[in-house]
Design an enzyme around this catalytic site. Structure first.
Site, short mmCIF file in Angstrom:
data_model
loop_
_atom_site.label_atom_id
_atom_site.label_comp_id
_atom_site.label_asym_id
_atom_site.label_seq_id
_atom_site.Cartn_x
_atom_site.Cartn_y
_atom_site.Cartn_z
N SER A 33 0.76 -1.18 -0.08
CA SER A 33 0.06 0.23 0.21
C SER A 33 0.82 1.30 0.04
O SER A 33 0.27 2.42 -0.51
CB SER A 33 -0.73 0.07 1.30
OG SER A 33 -0.16 -0.15 2.40
N ASP A 362 -4.13 8.06 8.28
CA ASP A 362 -5.11 7.23 8.95
C ASP A 362 -4.48 5.97 9.77
O ASP A 362 -5.11 5.13 10.31
CB ASP A 362 -5.57 6.32 7.67
CG ASP A 362 -4.63 5.34 7.06
OD1 ASP A 362 -3.53 5.35 7.29
OD2 ASP A 362 -4.74 4.80 6.13
N HIS A 365 -0.89 4.72 7.32
CA HIS A 365 -0.12 5.34 6.45
C HIS A 365 0.28 6.93 6.73
O HIS A 365 -0.66 7.31 7.50
CB HIS A 365 -1.01 5.10 5.00
CG HIS A 365 -1.20 3.80 4.68
ND1 HIS A 365 -2.55 3.09 5.14
CD2 HIS A 365 -0.75 2.90 3.93
CE1 HIS A 365 -2.65 2.03 4.74
NE2 HIS A 365 -1.47 1.81 3.92
#
Length: 394
Positions: A33, A362, A365
């Protein structure tokens, strides 16, 4: 006088060589990610599966003004690399065949998938740990790469849940095309490996158990590096792990009144950061081995994500992060604004007014502002070994 002229000519030739070496025309990316620019988003659309939380607003709000599949409010490190090299943002591999043609492929392809691990899903499943997002491990991503750009390479993609895709998106690449593309590409091998630890730790596995398979994760990454080199790659960047002890999600998960567990200056969890450093030390040691004994003609660059990020955690306000480094911008309350049952993107989550003043987006990240500064430290500063900007003199 003649010697001076010869030396000047030699120096000029060296400078021309450097410029040529860094005239990258493409970026090819593998990872999770931290680099995914839309593969999970497109996999969800193809298989009509349940969309993860990062496919909903406020993800993407700062730069793209909509969710793109990037796990941030805006751009990622890979986006800043592309901009810095004068390339368009690198498209995800997964998508409509008509979206990517040979011309676009020559400017880069991104195989990174949010949630991806270095080790296969079967390894973790055998330990009772499932991957909630994807089965696209590093080996699967390499198979995608070989079938799409180097189709004569060995290995055929086996259909496996959300990793099953139609036949190769690009069918008109020859072995010469593949080699030529790789020789002029910047290869990003990760970050990968972090989720091998994240999924296990979040499943309640003790750190000593997780630490036991770090060498296997490193071996898998090194095997992937060797594979792309054999196919023609000349410049590979291999990032280390971030300081996970500073992650809002882990700070919330291991919230403890024992002050000895935390670094006095940063507030990060000491033992988790030491674990990340252990991974990074093993990775650097193995990269040095292949530099020294195997590939003198290849630029194998270690990207020190850990220390590039630690600058922000040690002195957040000096870098403009007035709301600190440990509390997430988007979340659902608590001391670190992270709640694993109400993730960013959920209807009941809230978002800060100014993400640029936060390091954490978040809880897992980082914000676009943080990624921008880390990019600068890596690719315009001193946090790559050897230094990336030393290869790109004009």
């Amino acid at each position: 006088m003649a010697i001076s002229i010869c030396f000047a000519i030699l120096l000029l030739m060296c400078r021309i060589s450097y410029a040529y070496e860094c005239n990258y025309t493409s970026i090819i990316s593998f990872g999770n990610s931290l680099a995914d620019t839309g593969n999970v988003k497109n996999l969800v659309a193809i298989h009509h599966s349940e969309p993860p939380h990062f496919l909903f607003p406020p993800y993407g709000e700062t730069f793209f003004h909509k969710p793109t599949g990037r796990c941030s409010n805006g751009r990622l490190i890979i986006d800043f690399i592309a901009e810095g090299l004068g390339l368009p943002l690198i498209p995800p591999y997964v998508g409509d065949k008509s979206n990517l043609r040979k011309k676009e492929v020559r400017q880069g392809v991104n195989y990174a998938v949010a949630g991806a691990t270095a080790l296969s899903s079967s390894f973790h499943e055998a330990r009772g740990v499932s991957n909630p997002t994807t089965n696209a491990s590093l080996q699967v991503q390499l198979k995608w790469f070989k079938q799409s750009i180097c189709p004569t390479s060995s290995g055929t993609l086996t259909a496996h849940n959300d990793c099953s895709l139609p036949d190769s998106i690009y069918t008109n690449f020859s072995p010469v095309d593949c080699q030529h593309l790789l020789q002029h590409s910047l290869i990003l091998m990760g970050e990968i490996g972090g989720n091998d630890y994240n999924h296990e730790l979040r499943a309640g596995k003790p750190i000593n158990e997780v630490k036991s398979f770090v060498p296997l994760v490193i071996k898998t990454i090194i095997a992937a590096v060797n594979e792309v080199i054999k196919l023609g790659a000349k410049t590979i960047i291999v990032p280390g792990n971030f300081p996970i002890g500073c992650s809002s999600s882990y700070l919330a998960m291991y919230n403890n009144s024992d002050t000895k567990m935390y670094d006095n200056k940063t507030g990060c969890i000491i033992w988790l950061n030491k674990f990340a450093e252990y991974h990074n030390q093993l990775l650097q040691r193995e990269l040095e081995k292949i530099r020294k004994f195997n590939y003198h003609h290849v630029n194998i660059i270690y990207a020190d994500y850990f220390n590039a990020a630690m600058q922000l955690y040690r002195s957040p306000k000096e870098f403009g992060f007035l709301n600190g480094a440990l509390k997430a911008c988007c979340g659902a309350g608590g001391p670190y604004n992270f709640n694993k049952t109400v993730e960013c993107g959920a209807a009941s989550s809230t978002t800060c007014a100014d993400p640029d003043t936060y390091v954490s987006w978040d809880g897992v990240h980082l914000t676009e502002a943080a990624y921008r500064l880390i990019y600068r430290s890596l690719f315009k500063g001193s946090y790559t070994m050897p230094r990336f900007n030393s290869l790109c003199r004009s």
